[in-house]
Motif scaffolding. Structure first.
Motif, PDB file in Angstrom:
ATOM      1  N   TYR A   1       0.835  -1.198   0.000  1.00  0.00           N
ATOM      2  CA  TYR A   1       0.000   0.000   0.000  1.00  0.00           C
ATOM      3  C   TYR A   1       0.872   1.251   0.000  1.00  0.00           C
ATOM      4  CZ  TYR A   1      -3.396  -3.475   1.276  1.00  0.00           C
ATOM      5  OH  TYR A   1      -4.173  -4.591   1.288  1.00  0.00           O
ATOM      6  N   SER A   2       0.645   2.123  -0.976  1.00  0.00           N
ATOM      7  CA  SER A   2       1.411   3.358  -1.141  1.00  0.00           C
ATOM      8  C   SER A   2       2.910   3.067  -1.202  1.00  0.00           C
ATOM      9  CB  SER A   2       1.088   4.350  -0.022  1.00  0.00           C
ATOM     10  OG  SER A   2      -0.274   4.686  -0.020  1.00  0.00           O
ATOM     11  N   ARG A   3       3.250   1.968  -1.835  1.00  0.00           N
ATOM     12  CA  ARG A   3       4.653   1.544  -1.920  1.00  0.00           C
ATOM     13  C   ARG A   3       5.564   2.591  -2.551  1.00  0.00           C
ATOM     14  NH1 ARG A   3       6.660  -2.795  -0.366  1.00  0.00           N
ATOM     15  NH2 ARG A   3       8.556  -3.772  -1.074  1.00  0.00           N
ATOM     16  N   PRO A   4       5.150   3.289  -3.619  1.00  0.00           N
ATOM     17  CA  PRO A   4       6.060   4.290  -4.178  1.00  0.00           C
ATOM     18  C   PRO A   4       6.439   5.385  -3.168  1.00  0.00           C
ATOM     19  CG  PRO A   4       4.317   3.800  -5.742  1.00  0.00           C
ATOM     20  CD  PRO A   4       3.946   3.123  -4.457  1.00  0.00           C
ATOM     21  N   ILE A   5       5.502   5.768  -2.332  1.00  0.00           N
ATOM     22  CA  ILE A   5       5.794   6.809  -1.340  1.00  0.00           C
ATOM     23  C   ILE A   5       6.771   6.288  -0.292  1.00  0.00           C
ATOM     24  CG2 ILE A   5       4.797   8.226   0.506  1.00  0.00           C
ATOM     25  CD1 ILE A   5       2.262   8.384  -1.258  1.00  0.00           C
ATOM     26  N   SER A   6       6.514   5.105   0.225  1.00  0.00           N
ATOM     27  CA  SER A   6       7.397   4.569   1.261  1.00  0.00           C
ATOM     28  C   SER A   6       8.778   4.245   0.697  1.00  0.00           C
ATOM     29  CB  SER A   6       6.780   3.343   1.930  1.00  0.00           C
ATOM     30  OG  SER A   6       6.563   2.304   1.006  1.00  0.00           O
ATOM     31  N   MET A   7       8.853   3.710  -0.520  1.00  0.00           N
ATOM     32  CA  MET A   7      10.148   3.375  -1.110  1.00  0.00           C
ATOM     33  C   MET A   7      10.937   4.628  -1.496  1.00  0.00           C
ATOM     34  SD  MET A   7      10.606   0.195  -0.871  1.00  0.00           S
ATOM     35  CE  MET A   7      12.039   0.012  -1.882  1.00  0.00           C
ATOM     36  N   GLY A   8      10.245   5.646  -1.994  1.00  0.00           N
ATOM     37  CA  GLY A   8      10.924   6.900  -2.316  1.00  0.00           C
ATOM     38  C   GLY A   8      11.533   7.530  -1.080  1.00  0.00           C
ATOM     39  N   ASN A   9      10.780   7.544   0.009  1.00  0.00           N
ATOM     40  CA  ASN A   9      11.294   8.081   1.267  1.00  0.00           C
ATOM     41  C   ASN A   9      12.429   7.226   1.808  1.00  0.00           C
ATOM     42  OD1 ASN A   9       9.813  10.514   2.475  1.00  0.00           O
ATOM     43  ND2 ASN A   9       8.139   9.279   1.650  1.00  0.00           N
ATOM     44  N   PHE A  10      12.261   5.911   1.756  1.00  0.00           N
ATOM     45  CA  PHE A  10      13.307   5.011   2.244  1.00  0.00           C
ATOM     46  C   PHE A  10      14.607   5.225   1.470  1.00  0.00           C
ATOM     47  CE2 PHE A  10      15.382   0.775   1.811  1.00  0.00           C
ATOM     48  CZ  PHE A  10      15.876   0.690   3.100  1.00  0.00           C
ATOM     49  N   ALA A  11      14.509   5.269   0.137  1.00  0.00           N
ATOM     50  CA  ALA A  11      15.708   5.453  -0.684  1.00  0.00           C
ATOM     51  C   ALA A  11      16.365   6.803  -0.406  1.00  0.00           C
ATOM     52  CB  ALA A  11      15.355   5.336  -2.166  1.00  0.00           C
ATOM     53  N   HIS A  12      15.552   7.854  -0.310  1.00  0.00           N
ATOM     54  CA  HIS A  12      16.095   9.191  -0.050  1.00  0.00           C
ATOM     55  C   HIS A  12      16.851   9.235   1.273  1.00  0.00           C
ATOM     56  CE1 HIS A  12      16.382  13.475   0.719  1.00  0.00           C
ATOM     57  NE2 HIS A  12      15.738  13.268   1.848  1.00  0.00           N
ATOM     58  N   PHE A  13      16.203   8.788   2.332  1.00  0.00           N
ATOM     59  CA  PHE A  13      16.819   8.885   3.650  1.00  0.00           C
ATOM     60  C   PHE A  13      17.997   7.944   3.811  1.00  0.00           C
ATOM     61  CE2 PHE A  13      12.722  10.895   4.863  1.00  0.00           C
ATOM     62  CZ  PHE A  13      13.242  12.071   5.375  1.00  0.00           C
ATOM     63  N   LEU A  14      17.930   6.752   3.224  1.00  0.00           N
ATOM     64  CA  LEU A  14      19.049   5.814   3.331  1.00  0.00           C
ATOM     65  C   LEU A  14      20.277   6.323   2.582  1.00  0.00           C
ATOM     66  CD1 LEU A  14      20.105   3.072   4.340  1.00  0.00           C
ATOM     67  CD2 LEU A  14      19.350   2.126   2.148  1.00  0.00           C
ATOM     68  N   VAL A  15      20.105   6.711   1.332  1.00  0.00           N
ATOM     69  CA  VAL A  15      21.242   7.167   0.525  1.00  0.00           C
ATOM     70  C   VAL A  15      21.842   8.445   1.115  1.00  0.00           C
ATOM     71  CG1 VAL A  15      21.924   8.017  -1.751  1.00  0.00           C
ATOM     72  CG2 VAL A  15      20.447   6.017  -1.558  1.00  0.00           C
ATOM     73  N   ALA A  16      20.979   9.386   1.505  1.00  0.00           N
ATOM     74  CA  ALA A  16      21.491  10.626   2.094  1.00  0.00           C
ATOM     75  C   ALA A  16      22.183  10.356   3.431  1.00  0.00           C
ATOM     76  CB  ALA A  16      20.351  11.620   2.283  1.00  0.00           C
ATOM     77  N   GLY A  17      21.614   9.477   4.238  1.00  0.00           N
ATOM     78  CA  GLY A  17      22.229   9.133   5.519  1.00  0.00           C
ATOM     79  C   GLY A  17      23.590   8.488   5.346  1.00  0.00           C
ATOM     80  N   LEU A  18      23.697   7.573   4.395  1.00  0.00           N
ATOM     81  CA  LEU A  18      24.987   6.933   4.142  1.00  0.00           C
ATOM     82  C   LEU A  18      26.005   7.930   3.595  1.00  0.00           C
ATOM     83  CD1 LEU A  18      23.813   3.514   2.648  1.00  0.00           C
ATOM     84  CD2 LEU A  18      24.743   3.955   4.934  1.00  0.00           C
ATOM     85  N   ALA A  19      25.562   8.843   2.733  1.00  0.00           N
ATOM     86  CA  ALA A  19      26.470   9.872   2.208  1.00  0.00           C
ATOM     87  C   ALA A  19      26.966  10.780   3.330  1.00  0.00           C
ATOM     88  CB  ALA A  19      25.758  10.689   1.131  1.00  0.00           C
ATOM     89  N   LEU A  20      26.075  11.132   4.254  1.00  0.00           N
ATOM     90  CA  LEU A  20      26.481  11.972   5.382  1.00  0.00           C
ATOM     91  C   LEU A  20      27.438  11.226   6.300  1.00  0.00           C
ATOM     92  CD1 LEU A  20      23.076  13.679   6.156  1.00  0.00           C
ATOM     93  CD2 LEU A  20      25.168  14.834   5.391  1.00  0.00           C
ATOM     94  N   LEU A  21      27.176   9.944   6.538  1.00  0.00           N
ATOM     95  CA  LEU A  21      28.094   9.156   7.369  1.00  0.00           C
ATOM     96  C   LEU A  21      29.478   9.047   6.728  1.00  0.00           C
ATOM     97  CD1 LEU A  21      25.829   6.239   8.656  1.00  0.00           C
ATOM     98  CD2 LEU A  21      26.829   8.098  10.001  1.00  0.00           C
ATOM     99  N   LYS A  22      29.507   8.947   5.411  1.00  0.00           N
ATOM    100  CA  LYS A  22      30.779   8.869   4.702  1.00  0.00           C
ATOM    101  C   LYS A  22      31.532  10.201   4.769  1.00  0.00           C
ATOM    102  CE  LYS A  22      32.764   7.935   0.178  1.00  0.00           C
ATOM    103  NZ  LYS A  22      32.470   7.704  -1.236  1.00  0.00           N
ATOM    104  N   ALA A  23      30.809  11.303   4.665  1.00  0.00           N
ATOM    105  CA  ALA A  23      31.442  12.620   4.627  1.00  0.00           C
ATOM    106  C   ALA A  23      31.797  13.159   6.011  1.00  0.00           C
ATOM    107  CB  ALA A  23      30.519  13.613   3.926  1.00  0.00           C
ATOM    108  N   ALA A  24      31.083  12.735   7.035  1.00  0.00           N
ATOM    109  CA  ALA A  24      31.227  13.327   8.369  1.00  0.00           C
ATOM    110  C   ALA A  24      32.647  13.273   8.930  1.00  0.00           C
ATOM    111  CB  ALA A  24      30.239  12.684   9.336  1.00  0.00           C
ATOM    112  N   PRO A  25      33.382  12.153   8.848  1.00  0.00           N
ATOM    113  CA  PRO A  25      34.732  12.146   9.429  1.00  0.00           C
ATOM    114  C   PRO A  25      35.679  13.171   8.787  1.00  0.00           C
ATOM    115  CG  PRO A  25      34.006   9.904   9.011  1.00  0.00           C
ATOM    116  CD  PRO A  25      33.008  10.811   8.370  1.00  0.00           C
ATOM    117  N   GLY A  26      35.577  13.350   7.488  1.00  0.00           N
ATOM    118  CA  GLY A  26      36.445  14.293   6.801  1.00  0.00           C
ATOM    119  C   GLY A  26      36.069  15.741   7.033  1.00  0.00           C
ATOM    120  N   LEU A  27      34.777  16.006   7.230  1.00  0.00           N
ATOM    121  CA  LEU A  27      34.321  17.387   7.415  1.00  0.00           C
ATOM    122  C   LEU A  27      34.551  17.898   8.832  1.00  0.00           C
ATOM    123  CD1 LEU A  27      31.020  17.296   5.355  1.00  0.00           C
ATOM    124  CD2 LEU A  27      33.200  18.337   4.712  1.00  0.00           C
ATOM    125  N   LYS A  28      34.592  16.992   9.791  1.00  0.00           N
ATOM    126  CA  LYS A  28      34.831  17.337  11.199  1.00  0.00           C
ATOM    127  C   LYS A  28      33.866  18.409  11.716  1.00  0.00           C
ATOM    128  CE  LYS A  28      39.812  16.355  10.856  1.00  0.00           C
ATOM    129  NZ  LYS A  28      39.688  14.998  10.660  1.00  0.00           N
TER     130      LYS A  28
END
Length: 128
Positions: A70-97
């Motif tokens: 039910y409403s899979r496109p909405i939940s998957m779009g949000n999941f993909a957005h938050f997961l990819v952005a979260g992983l990108a932030l985790l990758k960048a955080a140590p270098g940005l300090k």
């Protein structure tokens, strides 16, 4: 996990980011000691429009049954957005300090976990 509360929280989070990026890009860049070139300001304003649109989508869909198929496109779009952005932030955080990046990464990962649960589990009718 209450999908309605998740949708409300994510819509407020995204709308706040969208408004900030749209109307205060120079101040955002100044906060991180970055030059406010016209190109970067325009990109931040486009990002703000994206966040506002996504926030509006989540706000408008907050009363739908979300989860499983039910409403899979909405939940998957949000999941993909938050997961990819979260992983990108985790990758960048140590270098940005910057502690703000770590905090933002935690917020994104929490939203990713919430939308992951909603997207990949059977929905339960929740009366709110």
């Amino acid at each position: 996990m209450n999908p309605k509360l998740l949708m409300i929280a994510s819509s407020i989070f995204m709308a706040a980011n969208g408004l900030a990026f749209t109307f205060f890009p120079q101040e955002f860049l100044q906060n991180f000691n970055q030059p406010a070139s016209p190109l970067i300001v325009s990109i931040l304003q486009l990002l703000g429009a994206l966040y506002l649109g996504f926030g509006m989508l989540n706000w408008m869909a907050k009363n739908l049954l979300i989860g499983g198929i039910y409403s899979r496109p909405i939940s998957m779009g949000n999941f993909a957005h938050f997961l990819v952005a979260g992983l990108a932030l985790l990758k960048a955080a140590p270098g940005l300090k910057l502690p703000q990046i770590w905090g933002l990464a935690v917020i994104y990962i929490v939203f990713a976990a919430g939308f992951g649960l909603v997207a990949f589990t059977h929905p339960k009718a929740v009366k709110v």
